[in-house]
Design a protein around this motif. Structure first.
Motif, PDB file in Angstrom:
ATOM      1  N   GLU A  77      -3.631 -64.227 -40.776  1.00 43.05           N
ATOM      2  CA  GLU A  77      -2.653 -65.278 -41.151  1.00 43.05           C
ATOM      3  C   GLU A  77      -1.461 -65.322 -40.212  1.00 43.05           C
ATOM      4  O   GLU A  77      -1.051 -66.376 -39.736  1.00 43.05           O
ATOM      5  N   ASP A  78      -0.888 -64.139 -39.960  1.00 43.42           N
ATOM      6  CA  ASP A  78       0.322 -64.072 -39.126  1.00 43.42           C
ATOM      7  C   ASP A  78       0.002 -64.030 -37.631  1.00 43.42           C
ATOM      8  O   ASP A  78       0.917 -64.051 -36.808  1.00 43.42           O
ATOM      9  N   THR A  79      -1.291 -63.947 -37.294  1.00 45.34           N
ATOM     10  CA  THR A  79      -1.735 -63.790 -35.892  1.00 45.34           C
ATOM     11  C   THR A  79      -1.086 -62.568 -35.266  1.00 45.34           C
ATOM     12  O   THR A  79      -0.623 -62.595 -34.123  1.00 45.34           O
ATOM     13  N   THR A  80      -1.049 -61.471 -36.027  1.00 45.37           N
ATOM     14  CA  THR A  80      -0.450 -60.236 -35.505  1.00 45.37           C
ATOM     15  C   THR A  80      -1.395 -59.050 -35.679  1.00 45.37           C
ATOM     16  O   THR A  80      -2.230 -59.036 -36.588  1.00 45.37           O
ATOM     17  N   MET A  81      -1.238 -58.084 -34.807  1.00 45.82           N
ATOM     18  CA  MET A  81      -2.018 -56.853 -34.868  1.00 45.82           C
ATOM     19  C   MET A  81      -1.053 -55.687 -34.736  1.00 45.82           C
ATOM     20  O   MET A  81      -0.165 -55.697 -33.878  1.00 45.82           O
ATOM     21  N   THR A  82      -1.186 -54.693 -35.610  1.00 48.22           N
ATOM     22  CA  THR A  82      -0.357 -53.496 -35.526  1.00 48.22           C
ATOM     23  C   THR A  82      -1.129 -52.431 -34.748  1.00 48.22           C
ATOM     24  O   THR A  82      -2.316 -52.208 -35.015  1.00 48.22           O
ATOM     25  N   VAL A  83      -0.449 -51.818 -33.800  1.00 43.65           N
ATOM     26  CA  VAL A  83      -1.118 -50.819 -32.959  1.00 43.65           C
ATOM     27  C   VAL A  83      -0.264 -49.568 -32.814  1.00 43.65           C
ATOM     28  O   VAL A  83       0.953 -49.612 -32.982  1.00 43.65           O
ATOM     29  N   LYS A  84      -0.934 -48.470 -32.483  1.00 41.54           N
ATOM     30  CA  LYS A  84      -0.234 -47.208 -32.230  1.00 41.54           C
ATOM     31  C   LYS A  84       0.436 -47.260 -30.856  1.00 41.54           C
ATOM     32  O   LYS A  84      -0.034 -47.968 -29.958  1.00 41.54           O
ATOM     33  N   PRO A  85       1.510 -46.508 -30.669  1.00 40.57           N
ATOM     34  CA  PRO A  85       2.144 -46.491 -29.346  1.00 40.57           C
ATOM     35  C   PRO A  85       1.223 -45.831 -28.323  1.00 40.57           C
ATOM     36  O   PRO A  85       0.489 -44.902 -28.646  1.00 40.57           O
ATOM     37  N   ALA A  86       1.259 -46.333 -27.126  1.00 41.13           N
ATOM     38  CA  ALA A  86       0.460 -45.750 -26.039  1.00 41.13           C
ATOM     39  C   ALA A  86       1.240 -45.899 -24.745  1.00 41.13           C
ATOM     40  O   ALA A  86       2.001 -46.851 -24.568  1.00 41.13           O
ATOM     41  N   GLN A  87       1.029 -44.933 -23.878  1.00 40.34           N
ATOM     42  CA  GLN A  87       1.703 -44.940 -22.568  1.00 40.34           C
ATOM     43  C   GLN A  87       0.748 -45.558 -21.554  1.00 40.34           C
ATOM     44  O   GLN A  87      -0.410 -45.165 -21.455  1.00 40.34           O
ATOM     45  N   MET A  88       1.229 -46.569 -20.810  1.00 38.04           N
ATOM     46  CA  MET A  88       0.392 -47.205 -19.792  1.00 38.04           C
ATOM     47  C   MET A  88       0.184 -46.269 -18.606  1.00 38.04           C
ATOM     48  O   MET A  88       0.981 -45.387 -18.354  1.00 38.04           O
ATOM     49  N   PHE A  89      -0.854 -46.532 -17.839  1.00 38.31           N
ATOM     50  CA  PHE A  89      -1.029 -45.854 -16.547  1.00 38.31           C
ATOM     51  C   PHE A  89      -0.257 -46.668 -15.517  1.00 38.31           C
ATOM     52  O   PHE A  89      -0.599 -47.830 -15.253  1.00 38.31           O
ATOM     53  N   GLY A  90       0.764 -46.083 -14.943  1.00 40.01           N
ATOM     54  CA  GLY A  90       1.601 -46.806 -13.984  1.00 40.01           C
ATOM     55  C   GLY A  90       2.124 -48.065 -14.644  1.00 40.01           C
ATOM     56  O   GLY A  90       2.618 -48.039 -15.774  1.00 40.01           O
ATOM     57  N   ASN A  91       2.018 -49.194 -13.964  1.00 36.99           N
ATOM     58  CA  ASN A  91       2.417 -50.483 -14.538  1.00 36.99           C
ATOM     59  C   ASN A  91       1.224 -51.223 -15.112  1.00 36.99           C
ATOM     60  O   ASN A  91       1.284 -52.429 -15.322  1.00 36.99           O
ATOM     61  N   GLY A  92       0.151 -50.494 -15.363  1.00 32.75           N
ATOM     62  CA  GLY A  92      -1.023 -51.097 -15.994  1.00 32.75           C
ATOM     63  C   GLY A  92      -2.209 -51.210 -15.062  1.00 32.75           C
ATOM     64  O   GLY A  92      -2.066 -51.564 -13.894  1.00 32.75           O
ATOM     65  N   LEU A  93      -3.377 -50.886 -15.615  1.00 33.34           N
ATOM     66  CA  LEU A  93      -4.644 -50.981 -14.888  1.00 33.34           C
ATOM     67  C   LEU A  93      -5.592 -51.864 -15.678  1.00 33.34           C
ATOM     68  O   LEU A  93      -5.494 -51.951 -16.897  1.00 33.34           O
ATOM     69  N   GLU A  94      -6.532 -52.485 -14.987  1.00 32.85           N
ATOM     70  CA  GLU A  94      -7.647 -53.129 -15.653  1.00 32.85           C
ATOM     71  C   GLU A  94      -8.904 -52.381 -15.244  1.00 32.85           C
ATOM     72  O   GLU A  94      -9.087 -52.048 -14.065  1.00 32.85           O
ATOM     73  N   VAL A  95      -9.746 -52.089 -16.224  1.00 32.56           N
ATOM     74  CA  VAL A  95     -10.974 -51.352 -15.950  1.00 32.56           C
ATOM     75  C   VAL A  95     -12.129 -52.292 -16.270  1.00 32.56           C
ATOM     76  O   VAL A  95     -12.225 -52.805 -17.381  1.00 32.56           O
ATOM     77  N   ILE A  96     -12.975 -52.515 -15.285  1.00 37.67           N
ATOM     78  CA  ILE A  96     -14.024 -53.513 -15.424  1.00 37.67           C
ATOM     79  C   ILE A  96     -15.377 -52.832 -15.431  1.00 37.67           C
ATOM     80  O   ILE A  96     -15.635 -51.938 -14.626  1.00 37.67           O
TER      81      ILE A  96
END
Lengths: 228, 228
Positions: B79-98
């Motif tokens: 309904e609210d279009t929201t998802m609650t998630v646990k905190p997580a630390q990114m790798f650097g400024n973010g990676l994409e894994v394909i």
């Protein structure tokens, strides 16, 4: 003697004994009349460029052979601007293997978010495909193995050899007060046991070198190294 | 609840209990009004895109949790279009894994000399940097380790998890007659032991899927998967 390949900066002939003869040209890669070893097009012709490239290649290949590095080098004739080499099988349509000691060039263009210009890189090795059309894309060990270009064992040997060669050349340049920032090598499989072997040439166009923080243009580098 | 990040397709809020709330937008990436999950710019707004993306993400994260994959998912409110998630630390400024099962997209653009369009790739994994300015360059395990973004052990775990996740989702889509060609995932470090954990979302925009040889557009894919 049979012409087998007309390259951008070298012509390749097959000899009757099964070896190959590389004739170094005075054409150098670049764009708009400016020498750029990283370019994929012939940019200009510089008289003496072929001879200097060959003299440097002979110098480095002999140095590397002394240190036990397998290379395709047999001998060179400076007068004829030719080098005789053993036959070797390329990996796919050719790879370039780069060993980096400082962040410059394509490394910085790709990873500039995490690296500053000139930052130390400790002999980092990466592989790119020789593919002018696709601008020599970088490729991982897993992709090389999956596409049948190089096995995982061959990749490990390639990386080890690249680091060895890089450190031999770096140390040699250091004696002359020159800092090696990066160097680009080519390898192939040679002999009955398909040993991973250094091929092609090693001249000013294969490396970025600096003296007192200033970039040394490839032909000038040849003079500096060979004058001693 | 504190706004911490305004992304292209999601807004991120910090909750008082330390978790985060992701608000999915109807903005999708693309260019010139055409939806392109690989693009780095918001191309258009499609009513319902956020809700479909969230429903698919919930569907896949719950499926993956059942199979023992660590994810940051806590719960979702459609309904609210929201998802609650646990905190997580990114790798650097973010990676994409394909994870790739067929040669399409940037893989083909880079390695087209050695691969044909649609060729099978057997779950090949590659990593790219999230860096819009430098067009998300691919990066090797060695470069990730050298630049302090990811350790070698973390890389191996990331690759193993990516292949597991890819095969779970591929098998799920196969039941619906859909072929997964590739999928793009994001990971972070979560919890006290910095466990490598799947983060972000998994929706139509994260994958290329085909049915009877035809590409399925991301929102259509959502409908196909969720209708059963």
């Amino acid at each position: 003697m049979k012409l087998v390949y007309e390259g951008k900066t070298k012509t390749v002939f097959e000899l009757e004994d099964g070896n190959y003869l590389l004739k170094f040209k005075d054409d150098v890669t670049g764009e708009d009349g400016v020498f750029d070893p990283g370019a994929n097009t012939v940019g200009l012709t510089i008289e003496g460029a072929g001879k200097t490239g060959l003299r440097l290649t002979k110098y480095f290949f002999e140095l590397l052979e002394q240190k036990g590095i397998p290379t395709h080098f047999v001998n060179a004739s400076i007068e004829d601007t030719t080098m005789t080499v053993k036959p070797a099988q390329m990996f796919g349509n050719g790879l370039e293997v780069i060993c980096r000691y400082r962040a410059v060039g394509s490394f910085l263009r790709r990873y500039g978010m995490y690296a500053e210009e000139g930052q130390e890189l400790d002999g980092f090795v990466e592989v790119t495909l020789k593919d002018d059309v696709r601008q020599d894309p970088p490729i991982s060990e897993d992709a090389l193995a999956m596409l049948g270009i190089l096995s995982h064992d061959e990749y490990q040997r390639l990386k080890e050899l690249t680091r060895e060669i890089g450190s031999i050349i770096k140390a040699d340049l250091e004696k002359k007060g020159i800092d090696l920032y990066d160097i680009k090598l080519e390898f192939g499989r040679a002999g009955d046991n398909k040993e991973i072997t250094l091929i092609d040439e090693i001249s000013g166009g294969n490396m970025r070198a600096y003296k007192n923080g200033d970039y040394i243009e490839p032909l000038k580098l040849g003079e500096l190294i060979l004058s001693e």
